[in-house]
Design a protein around this motif. Structure first.
Motif, PDB file in Angstrom:
ATOM      1  N   ASP A  59       0.824  -1.217   0.000  1.00 52.26           N
ATOM      2  CA  ASP A  59       0.000   0.000   0.000  1.00 52.26           C
ATOM      3  C   ASP A  59       0.854   1.262   0.000  1.00 52.26           C
ATOM      4  O   ASP A  59       0.687   2.169   0.813  1.00 52.26           O
ATOM      5  CB  ASP A  59      -0.974   0.010   1.194  1.00 52.26           C
ATOM      6  CG  ASP A  59      -2.017  -1.086   1.081  1.00 52.26           C
ATOM      7  OD1 ASP A  59      -2.415  -1.404  -0.058  1.00 52.26           O
ATOM      8  OD2 ASP A  59      -2.421  -1.641   2.123  1.00 52.26           O
ATOM      9  N   THR A  60       1.797   1.288  -0.945  1.00 50.37           N
ATOM     10  CA  THR A  60       2.700   2.431  -1.088  1.00 50.37           C
ATOM     11  C   THR A  60       2.750   2.864  -2.540  1.00 50.37           C
ATOM     12  O   THR A  60       2.727   2.024  -3.441  1.00 50.37           O
ATOM     13  CB  THR A  60       4.144   2.027  -0.688  1.00 50.37           C
ATOM     14  OG1 THR A  60       4.131   1.179   0.428  1.00 50.37           O
ATOM     15  CG2 THR A  60       4.990   3.214  -0.396  1.00 50.37           C
ATOM     16  N   LEU A  77       2.098  -0.174  -5.112  1.00 46.72           N
ATOM     17  CA  LEU A  77       2.280  -1.563  -4.694  1.00 46.72           C
ATOM     18  C   LEU A  77       1.227  -1.950  -3.670  1.00 46.72           C
ATOM     19  O   LEU A  77       1.032  -1.257  -2.674  1.00 46.72           O
ATOM     20  CB  LEU A  77       3.678  -1.749  -4.107  1.00 46.72           C
ATOM     21  CG  LEU A  77       4.825  -1.391  -5.055  1.00 46.72           C
ATOM     22  CD1 LEU A  77       6.161  -1.496  -4.347  1.00 46.72           C
ATOM     23  CD2 LEU A  77       4.805  -2.276  -6.287  1.00 46.72           C
ATOM     24  N   VAL A  78       0.548  -3.064  -3.941  1.00 43.96           N
ATOM     25  CA  VAL A  78      -0.545  -3.522  -3.082  1.00 43.96           C
ATOM     26  C   VAL A  78      -0.411  -5.025  -2.827  1.00 43.96           C
ATOM     27  O   VAL A  78       0.453  -5.685  -3.401  1.00 43.96           O
ATOM     28  CB  VAL A  78      -1.921  -3.219  -3.721  1.00 43.96           C
ATOM     29  CG1 VAL A  78      -2.149  -1.720  -3.881  1.00 43.96           C
ATOM     30  CG2 VAL A  78      -2.071  -3.921  -5.070  1.00 43.96           C
ATOM     31  N   GLU A  90       0.348  -2.708  -8.733  1.00 43.49           N
ATOM     32  CA  GLU A  90       1.251  -3.844  -8.906  1.00 43.49           C
ATOM     33  C   GLU A  90       1.286  -4.641  -7.609  1.00 43.49           C
ATOM     34  O   GLU A  90       1.317  -4.064  -6.528  1.00 43.49           O
ATOM     35  CB  GLU A  90       2.682  -3.355  -9.201  1.00 43.49           C
ATOM     36  CG  GLU A  90       2.856  -2.650 -10.517  1.00 43.49           C
ATOM     37  CD  GLU A  90       3.014  -3.617 -11.681  1.00 43.49           C
ATOM     38  OE1 GLU A  90       3.319  -4.798 -11.460  1.00 43.49           O
ATOM     39  OE2 GLU A  90       2.824  -3.167 -12.817  1.00 43.49           O
ATOM     40  N   SER A  91       1.346  -5.951  -7.740  1.00 45.58           N
ATOM     41  CA  SER A  91       1.497  -6.799  -6.564  1.00 45.58           C
ATOM     42  C   SER A  91       2.859  -6.558  -5.930  1.00 45.58           C
ATOM     43  O   SER A  91       3.854  -6.352  -6.619  1.00 45.58           O
ATOM     44  CB  SER A  91       1.382  -8.272  -6.967  1.00 45.58           C
ATOM     45  OG  SER A  91       1.838  -9.097  -5.917  1.00 45.58           O
ATOM     46  N   GLU A 126       5.239   7.155  -0.788  1.00 44.33           N
ATOM     47  CA  GLU A 126       4.028   7.744  -0.182  1.00 44.33           C
ATOM     48  C   GLU A 126       3.118   6.615   0.279  1.00 44.33           C
ATOM     49  O   GLU A 126       2.732   5.761  -0.523  1.00 44.33           O
ATOM     50  CB  GLU A 126       3.335   8.596  -1.252  1.00 44.33           C
ATOM     51  CG  GLU A 126       2.099   9.272  -0.828  1.00 44.33           C
ATOM     52  CD  GLU A 126       1.405   9.968  -1.999  1.00 44.33           C
ATOM     53  OE1 GLU A 126       0.166  10.080  -1.940  1.00 44.33           O
ATOM     54  OE2 GLU A 126       2.086  10.376  -2.961  1.00 44.33           O
ATOM     55  N   ARG A 127       2.806   6.605   1.564  1.00 41.21           N
ATOM     56  CA  ARG A 127       1.914   5.579   2.101  1.00 41.21           C
ATOM     57  C   ARG A 127       0.474   5.899   1.707  1.00 41.21           C
ATOM     58  O   ARG A 127       0.050   7.045   1.763  1.00 41.21           O
ATOM     59  CB  ARG A 127       1.992   5.533   3.637  1.00 41.21           C
ATOM     60  CG  ARG A 127       3.294   5.066   4.177  1.00 41.21           C
ATOM     61  CD  ARG A 127       3.404   3.529   4.168  1.00 41.21           C
ATOM     62  NE  ARG A 127       4.749   3.142   4.491  1.00 41.21           N
ATOM     63  CZ  ARG A 127       5.210   3.016   5.710  1.00 41.21           C
ATOM     64  NH1 ARG A 127       4.413   3.226   6.724  1.00 41.21           N
ATOM     65  NH2 ARG A 127       6.456   2.672   5.912  1.00 41.21           N
ATOM     66  N   LEU A 128      -0.276   4.875   1.330  1.00 35.78           N
ATOM     67  CA  LEU A 128      -1.653   5.082   0.905  1.00 35.78           C
ATOM     68  C   LEU A 128      -2.649   4.892   2.049  1.00 35.78           C
ATOM     69  O   LEU A 128      -3.800   5.276   1.938  1.00 35.78           O
ATOM     70  CB  LEU A 128      -2.001   4.122  -0.236  1.00 35.78           C
ATOM     71  CG  LEU A 128      -1.116   4.283  -1.480  1.00 35.78           C
ATOM     72  CD1 LEU A 128      -1.463   3.231  -2.518  1.00 35.78           C
ATOM     73  CD2 LEU A 128      -1.240   5.673  -2.060  1.00 35.78           C
ATOM     74  N   VAL A 129      -2.220   4.227   3.107  1.00 30.55           N
ATOM     75  CA  VAL A 129      -3.129   4.022   4.259  1.00 30.55           C
ATOM     76  C   VAL A 129      -2.464   4.438   5.550  1.00 30.55           C
ATOM     77  O   VAL A 129      -1.281   4.557   5.643  1.00 30.55           O
ATOM     78  CB  VAL A 129      -3.580   2.560   4.397  1.00 30.55           C
ATOM     79  CG1 VAL A 129      -4.561   2.210   3.304  1.00 30.55           C
ATOM     80  CG2 VAL A 129      -2.413   1.597   4.427  1.00 30.55           C
TER      81      VAL A 129
END
Length: 129
Positions: A59-60, A77-78, A90-91, A126-129
């Motif tokens: 999650d970035t 990236l997740v 992208e995994s 950058e963090r998404l969560v």
């Protein structure tokens, strides 16, 4: 020849276990397996709340600069089950995900992407969560 950042990588225990299992199941090339095993041996494991904000993890959104072309690319990236091409995600276990995970802003990595060797510098995380 794949060569990851010489720097120690920092991973959450969950990501560490995910990568270790991925390698154990032979989901990577022999070359990638060698590099990943070496990285995991030297990796520093931390809890999610203790993971520095400049380290690539799940999650970035990561901005990298190709050192050869000087072009910047952005990857989101997740988790493997959330990766969708149409969402431009992208995994964390994709080639780019494995190349970047655990590295931090300023790190330069060398990795083979479909037989093409690339040198990438991480310029933003950058963090998404």
């Amino acid at each position: 020849m794949i060569q990851a950042a010489e720097q120690e990588i920092v991973l959450t225990t969950g990501i560490y276990d995910l990568i270790k299992d991925h390698v154990r199941r032979k989901k990577v090339t022999v070359e990638e397996e060698e590099v990943l095993k070496n990285q995991l041996k030297k990796a520093k494991q931390v809890t999610r709340k203790n993971l520095p904000l400049d380290v690539v993890t799940i999650d970035t959104k990561v901005t990298v600069k190709n050192k050869t072309t000087n072009q910047e690319e952005i990857y989101t990236l997740v988790a493997p089950d959330r990766a969708k091409r149409r969402n431009n995600t992208e995994s964390i276990l994709s080639t780019i995900g494995l190349a970047l995970v655990g590295c931090k802003i300023g790190d330069v990595i060398h990795w083979n992407f479909n037989t093409e060797q690339k040198e990438l510098e991480i310029v933003n995380v950058e963090r998404l969560v």
